[in-house]
Design a protein around this motif. Structure first.
Motif, PDB file in Angstrom:
ATOM      1  N   ALA A  81       2.535   1.731  -3.957  1.00 53.21           N
ATOM      2  CA  ALA A  81       0.741   2.251  -4.716  1.00 53.21           C
ATOM      3  C   ALA A  81       1.460   3.760  -4.483  1.00 53.21           C
ATOM      4  N   ASP A  82       1.445   4.287  -3.430  1.00 49.13           N
ATOM      5  CA  ASP A  82       1.264   5.515  -3.164  1.00 49.13           C
ATOM      6  C   ASP A  82       2.454   6.036  -2.834  1.00 49.13           C
TER       7      ASP A  82
ATOM      8  N   MET B 164      -0.666  -7.262  -4.908  1.00 56.12           N
ATOM      9  CA  MET B 164      -0.490  -7.885  -3.688  1.00 56.12           C
ATOM     10  C   MET B 164      -0.847  -9.757  -3.810  1.00 56.12           C
TER      11      MET B 164
ATOM     12  N   GLY C 103      -3.324   3.786  -7.921  1.00 52.41           N
ATOM     13  CA  GLY C 103      -4.608   3.259  -7.450  1.00 52.41           C
ATOM     14  C   GLY C 103      -5.082   1.859  -6.905  1.00 52.41           C
ATOM     15  N   SER C 104      -6.621   1.723  -6.324  1.00 54.84           N
ATOM     16  CA  SER C 104      -6.312   0.555  -5.677  1.00 54.84           C
ATOM     17  C   SER C 104      -5.839  -0.833  -6.773  1.00 54.84           C
ATOM     18  N   ALA C 105      -6.672  -0.139  -8.430  1.00 56.30           N
ATOM     19  CA  ALA C 105      -6.319  -1.997  -9.039  1.00 56.30           C
ATOM     20  C   ALA C 105      -5.029  -2.174  -8.811  1.00 56.30           C
TER      21      ALA C 105
ATOM     22  N   LEU D 247      -3.020  -1.753  -7.194  1.00 55.74           N
ATOM     23  CA  LEU D 247      -2.141  -2.413  -5.265  1.00 55.74           C
ATOM     24  C   LEU D 247      -2.875  -3.966  -5.236  1.00 55.74           C
ATOM     25  N   GLY D 248      -4.119  -4.493  -5.880  1.00 56.51           N
ATOM     26  CA  GLY D 248      -4.719  -6.001  -5.625  1.00 56.51           C
ATOM     27  C   GLY D 248      -3.495  -6.449  -7.007  1.00 56.51           C
TER      28      GLY D 248
ATOM     29  N   ALA E 226       0.767  -1.074   0.025  1.00 59.29           N
ATOM     30  CA  ALA E 226       0.078   0.003   0.307  1.00 59.29           C
ATOM     31  C   ALA E 226       1.102   1.273   0.063  1.00 59.29           C
TER      32      ALA E 226
END
Length: 552
Positions: A381-382, A395, A387-389, A391-392, A378
């Motif tokens: 990614a920042d 992971m 974004g969150s996609a 980040l996924g 996280a």
């Protein structure tokens, strides 16, 4: 229930002692009729002896089996018994087996177990054709041909999904009750912290009591704890205590199951592939479990999701009770010794043996460093502004690499080749993390993570070395300690990565973990080589031909 993410004994012994305190025979070894020439490659898995009803001997050709761990140069390699000897029992070569009085009855050929060890709910022992001719193909399909393993596998899948869903639901429940991010995060962290306590203080349970009894009892304890969590009146402090109890039981369950696999599958290639399948399903359950848990929480309350976990634990207990055979305890309580004393003494013996300690560290050390990019996904990614996609994707990348590599190594490579790649792959497995030094974008970072995950496939060959090094009477305690250390050190690695990221950019921390980890592993690999059995490195003459035994 407890997660694998995937044990030993014996204090110092002279150079001719095996880990179980027995001595290997000396003198020349007659030719092994199963041996193959170097050009022919490893021989196929041998057919089981006609009198056995259990799974075929998974150990493979003797030339591929590691000799007794502390054997001197004059010792005969383990497993190379004269051709006139009786077929080896599934527990492995005689030099590595515990004395007959300590061997579980379940290691005897099916049907020879004492009547008192059988019960109405026991699984049938006939996992092979009555005539002894193998009909199942090799590889992973041969493992699934063993009926008891199918029950263990299904129970593992159910309990894993239950654990993942309950972790997610409990974290959400605590946050709903307290609105505290700290307590919510603590709830999740408590899944790892008690592993060290449970794995050290309760490890003796794995050898002191029958394996099936331990496994079923652990599942029932977890089901009871989770059932109390569901009650509306349970306070937050009670939820956290119950979470700790479930986590403390986990290493005992996992270590006992690992040791029981050697009774079900033997100590050879089937055991290695069985362990591999459980690791693969663990990684897959983590990926699927959080997705299923998220969808579940969208339609039911957190307490409702936790209720489902009670059902999964009860189903797991039923599968283990009805789908596996009863076997006596590996060791009985002697001289009125306490459980705590046996657990601590077992840990002392395991960690005091140089070879076993080196192999255990080879399981433990890489995860300490490889968790850095996941722990800091996280923040990274920042840092790169995605974004969150994205980040996924970051992971998921490492588990995908791990699953793909383990499937390939287990299915496509021979036991000999798996043994040859253990040390090179362990030494180089963290190097892909160095790519983070260039502050890569999502695509290159994902590639680095897939490669780092693929590096974990070295543990398939390491599993074989480890089970050969550990005597049967200490196997449960050793494997429980292995599990506890693995989970604890992963938590330590995450904490250290987070601490370092307070002072340095995230991409430098991940790259630094790759560099420092590789240097540490090079030193550890050298120690593993130094402790390897002497007769793994010498050329042996069999059938008039020179055969170079692979170095391990």
């Amino acid at each position: 229930m407890p997660r694998d993410t995937e044990p030993p004994t014996g204090g110092s012994r002279d150079a001719t002692d095996t880990p179980g305190g027995r001595r290997t025979p000396r003198g020349p070894t007659p030719p092994d009729p199963r041996a193959t020439s170097p050009a022919a490659g490893p021989a196929p898995l041998p057919a089981p002896p006609p009198e056995r009803d259990g799974p075929p001997d998974p150990s493979g050709p003797p030339a591929l089996r590691a000799p007794a761990e502390d054997a001197s140069a004059g010792d005969a390699p383990a497993g190379d018994a004269p051709a006139g000897d009786a077929p080896a029992a599934p527990g492995g070569p005689p030099a590595l087996r515990a004395p007959a009085e300590d061997a579980p009855a379940g290691d005897a050929p099916a049907g020879d177990a004492p009547a008192e060890d059988a019960s109405a709910g026991d699984a049938p022992a006939e996992d092979a054709p009555a005539g002894g001719a193998p009909t199942a193909p090799g590889g992973y399909r041969a493992v699934f041909a063993v009926r008891e393993f199918r029950a263990v596998f299904a129970a593992h899948l159910l309990s894993l999904l239950g654990v993942v869903v309950s972790e997610l639901a409990l974290t959400v429940l605590v946050y709903d009750l307290t609105a505290s991010p700290l307590l919510s995060a603590l709830t999740f962290a408590l899944g790892m912290l008690p592993y060290l306590v449970g794995g050290t203080l309760f490890a003796g349970i794995a050898d002191r009591y029958p394996a099936r009894q331990v496994l079923v009892t652990c599942d029932l304890i977890c089901a009871g704890c989770v059932a109390v969590m569901v009650l509306p009146g349970t306070p937050v402090a009670g939820l956290l205590v119950l979470r700790c109890l479930v986590a403390a039981v986990s290493p005992v369950f996992t270590g006992t199951r690992m040791a029981a696999l050697t009774d079900i599958l033997g100590e050879g290639d089937l055991f290695v592939l069985g362990r591999s399948l459980l690791r693969i399903i663990s990684q897959g359950a983590l990926l699927a479990g959080f997705g299923v848990g998220g969808l579940l929480l969208a339609v039911v309350s957190p307490r409702g999701a936790i209720t489902i976990t009670v059902v999964t634990f009860l189903c797991s207990a039923a599968l283990l009770r009805l789908g596996t055979r009863a076997r006596p305890a590996r060791t009985a309580a002697k001289g009125g010794g306490t459980l705590l004393g046996e657990s601590v003494a077992g840990a002392r013996l395991v960690l005091g043996h140089r070879r076993i300690r080196a192999l255990m560290l080879l399981f433990w050390l890489p995860p300490v460093f490889v968790v850095a990019p996941e722990a800091l996904a996280a923040p990274y990614a920042d840092e790169i502004g995605v974004g969150s996609a994205a980040l996924g994707l970051l992971m998921c990348a490492m588990p995908v690499g791990s699953i793909a590599a383990e499937l390939y190594v287990g299915a496509a490579l021979s036991p000999r080749t798996r043994s040859l790649i253990v040390l090179p792959l362990a030494a180089a497995g963290l190097l892909p993390l160095v790519l983070y030094g260039s502050r890569p974008g999502v695509a290159l970072a994902a590639v680095a993570l897939v490669l780092a995950g693929a590096g974990s496939a070295y543990v398939i060959g390491l599993d074989q070395w480890f089970v050969e090094a550990v005597p049967d009477e200490l196997r449960g305690r050793a494997m429980t300690l292995l599990t506890a250390g693995l989970m604890t050190l992963q938590g330590v690695g995450m904490a250290l990565a987070g601490l370092a990221a307070e002072f340095f950019p995230v991409h430098q921390v991940v790259a630094g973990a790759g560099v420092v980890g590789t240097l540490c592993l090079l030193l550890l690999v050298a120690e593993v080589r130094r402790t390897a059995p002497a007769n793994r490195d010498r050329t042996e003459v069999r059938d008039g031909e020179d055969r170079q035994v692979p170095h391990g």
